[in-house]
Design a protein around this motif. Structure first.
Motif, PDB file in Angstrom:
ATOM      1  N   ARG A 211       3.932  12.270  -1.241  1.00  0.00           N
ATOM      2  CA  ARG A 211       3.999  12.430   0.211  1.00  0.00           C
ATOM      3  C   ARG A 211       3.699  13.871   0.624  1.00  0.00           C
ATOM      4  O   ARG A 211       3.036  14.110   1.639  1.00  0.00           O
ATOM      5  CB  ARG A 211       5.377  12.007   0.723  1.00  0.00           C
ATOM      6  N   SER A 212       4.163  14.834  -0.148  1.00  0.00           N
ATOM      7  CA  SER A 212       3.845  16.225   0.163  1.00  0.00           C
ATOM      8  C   SER A 212       2.343  16.471   0.111  1.00  0.00           C
ATOM      9  O   SER A 212       1.779  17.150   0.984  1.00  0.00           O
ATOM     10  CB  SER A 212       4.550  17.160  -0.826  1.00  0.00           C
ATOM     11  N   LEU A 213       1.683  15.934  -0.903  1.00  0.00           N
ATOM     12  CA  LEU A 213       0.236  16.100  -1.004  1.00  0.00           C
ATOM     13  C   LEU A 213      -0.459  15.462   0.186  1.00  0.00           C
ATOM     14  O   LEU A 213      -1.401  16.036   0.755  1.00  0.00           O
ATOM     15  CB  LEU A 213      -0.277  15.511  -2.311  1.00  0.00           C
ATOM     16  N   ASP A 214       0.000  14.285   0.585  1.00  0.00           N
ATOM     17  CA  ASP A 214      -0.592  13.616   1.749  1.00  0.00           C
ATOM     18  C   ASP A 214      -0.422  14.452   3.015  1.00  0.00           C
ATOM     19  O   ASP A 214      -1.353  14.594   3.817  1.00  0.00           O
ATOM     20  CB  ASP A 214       0.047  12.242   1.953  1.00  0.00           C
ATOM     21  N   ILE A 215       0.760  14.993   3.220  1.00  0.00           N
ATOM     22  CA  ILE A 215       1.040  15.790   4.424  1.00  0.00           C
ATOM     23  C   ILE A 215       0.154  17.026   4.462  1.00  0.00           C
ATOM     24  O   ILE A 215      -0.484  17.336   5.481  1.00  0.00           O
ATOM     25  CB  ILE A 215       2.529  16.186   4.464  1.00  0.00           C
ATOM     26  N   LEU A 216       0.089  17.746   3.362  1.00  0.00           N
ATOM     27  CA  LEU A 216      -0.637  19.009   3.346  1.00  0.00           C
ATOM     28  C   LEU A 216      -2.144  18.808   3.433  1.00  0.00           C
ATOM     29  O   LEU A 216      -2.841  19.538   4.161  1.00  0.00           O
ATOM     30  CB  LEU A 216      -0.273  19.790   2.082  1.00  0.00           C
ATOM     31  N   THR A 217      -2.674  17.826   2.709  1.00  0.00           N
ATOM     32  CA  THR A 217      -4.121  17.618   2.763  1.00  0.00           C
ATOM     33  C   THR A 217      -4.549  17.068   4.117  1.00  0.00           C
ATOM     34  O   THR A 217      -5.611  17.430   4.631  1.00  0.00           O
ATOM     35  CB  THR A 217      -4.591  16.682   1.637  1.00  0.00           C
ATOM     36  N   ALA A 218      -3.724  16.202   4.713  1.00  0.00           N
ATOM     37  CA  ALA A 218      -4.066  15.652   6.031  1.00  0.00           C
ATOM     38  C   ALA A 218      -4.083  16.743   7.090  1.00  0.00           C
ATOM     39  O   ALA A 218      -4.993  16.798   7.937  1.00  0.00           O
ATOM     40  CB  ALA A 218      -3.085  14.549   6.418  1.00  0.00           C
ATOM     41  N   LEU A 219      -3.086  17.627   7.079  1.00  0.00           N
ATOM     42  CA  LEU A 219      -3.053  18.691   8.073  1.00  0.00           C
ATOM     43  C   LEU A 219      -4.189  19.683   7.854  1.00  0.00           C
ATOM     44  O   LEU A 219      -4.818  20.155   8.816  1.00  0.00           O
ATOM     45  CB  LEU A 219      -1.706  19.410   8.038  1.00  0.00           C
ATOM     46  N   PHE A 277       9.473  21.063   0.113  1.00  0.00           N
ATOM     47  CA  PHE A 277       9.777  19.649   0.344  1.00  0.00           C
ATOM     48  C   PHE A 277       9.596  18.869  -0.960  1.00  0.00           C
ATOM     49  O   PHE A 277       8.763  19.214  -1.793  1.00  0.00           O
ATOM     50  CB  PHE A 277       8.833  19.049   1.394  1.00  0.00           C
ATOM     51  N   ASP A 278      10.360  17.789  -1.106  1.00  0.00           N
ATOM     52  CA  ASP A 278      10.208  16.898  -2.264  1.00  0.00           C
ATOM     53  C   ASP A 278      10.688  15.511  -1.858  1.00  0.00           C
ATOM     54  O   ASP A 278      11.855  15.322  -1.529  1.00  0.00           O
ATOM     55  CB  ASP A 278      11.029  17.412  -3.449  1.00  0.00           C
ATOM     56  N   TYR A 279       9.756  14.554  -1.876  1.00  0.00           N
ATOM     57  CA  TYR A 279      10.097  13.170  -1.528  1.00  0.00           C
ATOM     58  C   TYR A 279       9.939  12.223  -2.708  1.00  0.00           C
ATOM     59  O   TYR A 279       9.953  11.002  -2.524  1.00  0.00           O
ATOM     60  CB  TYR A 279       9.189  12.682  -0.383  1.00  0.00           C
ATOM     61  N   MET A 280       9.768  12.762  -3.921  1.00  0.00           N
ATOM     62  CA  MET A 280       9.512  11.893  -5.066  1.00  0.00           C
ATOM     63  C   MET A 280      10.624  10.861  -5.239  1.00  0.00           C
ATOM     64  O   MET A 280      10.349   9.690  -5.529  1.00  0.00           O
ATOM     65  CB  MET A 280       9.356  12.728  -6.328  1.00  0.00           C
ATOM     66  N   GLU A 281      11.865  11.303  -5.068  1.00  0.00           N
ATOM     67  CA  GLU A 281      13.006  10.381  -5.140  1.00  0.00           C
ATOM     68  C   GLU A 281      13.838  10.584  -3.875  1.00  0.00           C
ATOM     69  O   GLU A 281      14.967  11.071  -3.912  1.00  0.00           O
ATOM     70  CB  GLU A 281      13.788  10.612  -6.425  1.00  0.00           C
ATOM     71  N   GLU A 282      13.223  10.203  -2.761  1.00  0.00           N
ATOM     72  CA  GLU A 282      13.791  10.465  -1.434  1.00  0.00           C
ATOM     73  C   GLU A 282      15.190   9.864  -1.303  1.00  0.00           C
ATOM     74  O   GLU A 282      15.432   8.722  -1.679  1.00  0.00           O
ATOM     75  CB  GLU A 282      12.866   9.887  -0.361  1.00  0.00           C
ATOM     76  N   ALA A 287      16.961  14.776  -2.578  1.00  0.00           N
ATOM     77  CA  ALA A 287      17.877  15.287  -1.562  1.00  0.00           C
ATOM     78  C   ALA A 287      18.947  16.195  -2.148  1.00  0.00           C
ATOM     79  O   ALA A 287      19.630  16.907  -1.409  1.00  0.00           O
ATOM     80  CB  ALA A 287      18.533  14.125  -0.826  1.00  0.00           C
ATOM     81  N   TRP A 288      19.109  16.189  -3.475  1.00  0.00           N
ATOM     82  CA  TRP A 288      20.219  16.899  -4.114  1.00  0.00           C
ATOM     83  C   TRP A 288      19.792  18.163  -4.845  1.00  0.00           C
ATOM     84  O   TRP A 288      20.610  19.048  -5.063  1.00  0.00           O
ATOM     85  CB  TRP A 288      20.919  15.981  -5.114  1.00  0.00           C
ATOM     86  N   LEU A 289      18.542  18.250  -5.273  1.00  0.00           N
ATOM     87  CA  LEU A 289      18.140  19.339  -6.156  1.00  0.00           C
ATOM     88  C   LEU A 289      18.006  20.681  -5.422  1.00  0.00           C
ATOM     89  O   LEU A 289      17.871  20.738  -4.194  1.00  0.00           O
ATOM     90  CB  LEU A 289      16.843  18.989  -6.880  1.00  0.00           C
ATOM     91  N   LEU A 290      18.040  21.748  -6.199  1.00  0.00           N
ATOM     92  CA  LEU A 290      17.717  23.100  -5.750  1.00  0.00           C
ATOM     93  C   LEU A 290      16.572  23.581  -6.645  1.00  0.00           C
ATOM     94  O   LEU A 290      16.795  23.999  -7.777  1.00  0.00           O
ATOM     95  CB  LEU A 290      18.927  24.025  -5.867  1.00  0.00           C
ATOM     96  N   PRO A 291      15.337  23.510  -6.169  1.00  0.00           N
ATOM     97  CA  PRO A 291      14.187  23.768  -7.046  1.00  0.00           C
ATOM     98  C   PRO A 291      13.967  25.247  -7.328  1.00  0.00           C
ATOM     99  O   PRO A 291      14.393  26.131  -6.576  1.00  0.00           O
ATOM    100  CB  PRO A 291      13.017  23.193  -6.234  1.00  0.00           C
TER     101      PRO A 291
END
Length: 394
Positions: A211-219, A277-282, A287-291
């Motif tokens: 989803r991040s790739l989709d958002i960034l490439t679309a914009l 952002f990270d939606y891999m395991e939305e 929602a829990w990690l600190l990357p």
């Protein structure tokens, strides 16, 4: 202190960083693990490395079989691991091998479980998920210490789902995913990229969110006047339909390959913002990690952009820096309204955060090794309900 460190990927840069921390803290690690690359390193940060074979992203069945075979043959490492005082498993599969090695090699050693992610398989209600949680609980009953990289892993998974702090008593420790800096004071003032459109966004690290790739490439396709995107890291190709083709089609989007720790100042200094952002395991692990990237962003001067309602957004809010969006679709409007003066204020807020919030140093390494060995003691006294981990690297 001799230490056996079992890992899921010998070539993972985060494994190298942890081995360096262990060495700086006074431990002598031996590293045993699988690899995701064609060839295996003979050493990790100078420590001996034992290659247990190749595994692959997404192929859980293959990884389970490889883990079982390695565990059954753990007795062959008896001479190599003789005298180890601590055995650490980084991920659940590594923990299974670590406990097998401790038992079959006759080691009188502490067992430590290092958990950096909660895989979606652990969170379902099907037979496989329940079986995996049962295996994990059984191994944790034999462990002395649980190490996590985010307090939300305890709050949302280990305490409510696995009973840590109630039916399952073991010490817990928080080690945040910070860059490691040894040998003196950090570098001076971080340079700031000249503010103004097109605003350059860097996406660094584990590239695994479709989803991040989709958002960034679309914009970028819609507004090449507004943004540029620089991607650095290791794409999880199994998570994308065709990562390379999607990047190639998008104007102002570039994939620049992997990097090493020495590249961090350059790649973060080359962008205005860092994508966190990270939606891999939305709703779950994402929602829990600190990357890593939020600490690297702070250290090297890129303003992180994150979702407001997840642990990453809460981290930024608590420390008063970064951009927190309620929805990633708000990114275009935010950048459209952004002025050079407003960006300078964002950078000033980041620069006001003490540098030690973003890096691990020699003292942290020594404290880590003391905790792993059990010398620090009483790790849960501060949080007797186990809803949070003791913060070692704060």
């Amino acid at each position: 202190m001799k230490l056996a460190y079992f890992v899921h990927d010998l070539a993972d840069p985060a494994v190298t960083r942890r081995v360096r921390m262990l060495q700086a803290g006074g431990a002598q690690p031996v590293v045993l693990g699988f690899r995701r690359t064609e060839t295996a390193p003979e050493q990790v940060a100078g420590a001996p490395a034992v290659d247990l074979g190749r595994t692959y992203d997404g192929r859980m069945g293959h990884r389970a079989k490889a883990t079982a075979m390695a565990a059954l043959q753990a007795g062959r490492w008896k001479r190599l691991l003789a005298g180890a005082e601590v055995v650490v498993g980084r991920t659940l599969e590594a923990l299974a091998m670590a406990e097998a090695a401790r038992r079959l090699c006759g080691l009188d050693a502490r067992l430590v479980y290092e958990c950096l992610d909660i895989h979606r398989m652990m969170l379902g209600e099907g037979a496989k998920s329940r079986a995996m949680r049962a295996v994990e609980r059984g191994l944790m009953r034999r462990a002395d210490l649980l190490v996590v990289s985010s307090p939300a892993f305890l709050e949302h998974y280990f305490a409510p789902r696995q009973g840590v702090g109630s039916s399952l008593r073991l010490d817990t420790l928080l080690i945040e995913n910070k860059p490691l800096e040894l040998g003196g004071a950090p570098a001076g003032k971080r340079p700031m990229r000249a503010p103004g459109p097109p605003w350059r966004i860097g996406w660094m690290g584990a590239i695994r969110c479709r989803r991040s790739l989709d958002i960034l490439t679309a914009l970028a396709a819609r507004r090449p006047d507004l943004i540029e995107v620089r991607i650095h890291g290791r794409p999880a190709y199994t998570e994308f339909d065709d990562f390379d083709a999607q990047v190639a089609r998008a104007p102002n989007v570039s994939f620049l390959g992997g990097y090493v720790a020495e590249d961090l100042p350059r790649i973060y200094g080359d962008v205005h913002f860092s994508w966190a952002f990270d939606y891999m395991e939305e709703g779950l692990n994402s929602a829990w990690l600190l990357p890593n990237r939020i600490y690297e962003s702070g250290r090297y001067g890129a303003v992180p952009i994150a979702l407001a309602g997840v642990q990453t957004g809460r981290y930024l809010a608590e420390r008063g820096f970064g951009v927190r969006l309620d929805d990633p679709q708000d990114l275009e409007a935010f950048l459209d309204a952004l002025t050079p003066e407003a960006y300078a204020r964002l950078r000033a807020a980041l620069d006001a955060v003490p540098g030690e919030a973003f890096v691990a140093d020699q003292n942290d390494c020594e404290a880590l090794v003391a905790a792993l060995s059990g010398r620090s003691g009483g790790l849960n006294d501060q949080y007797p309900d186990h809803s949070k981990a003791t913060r070692l690297v704060a």
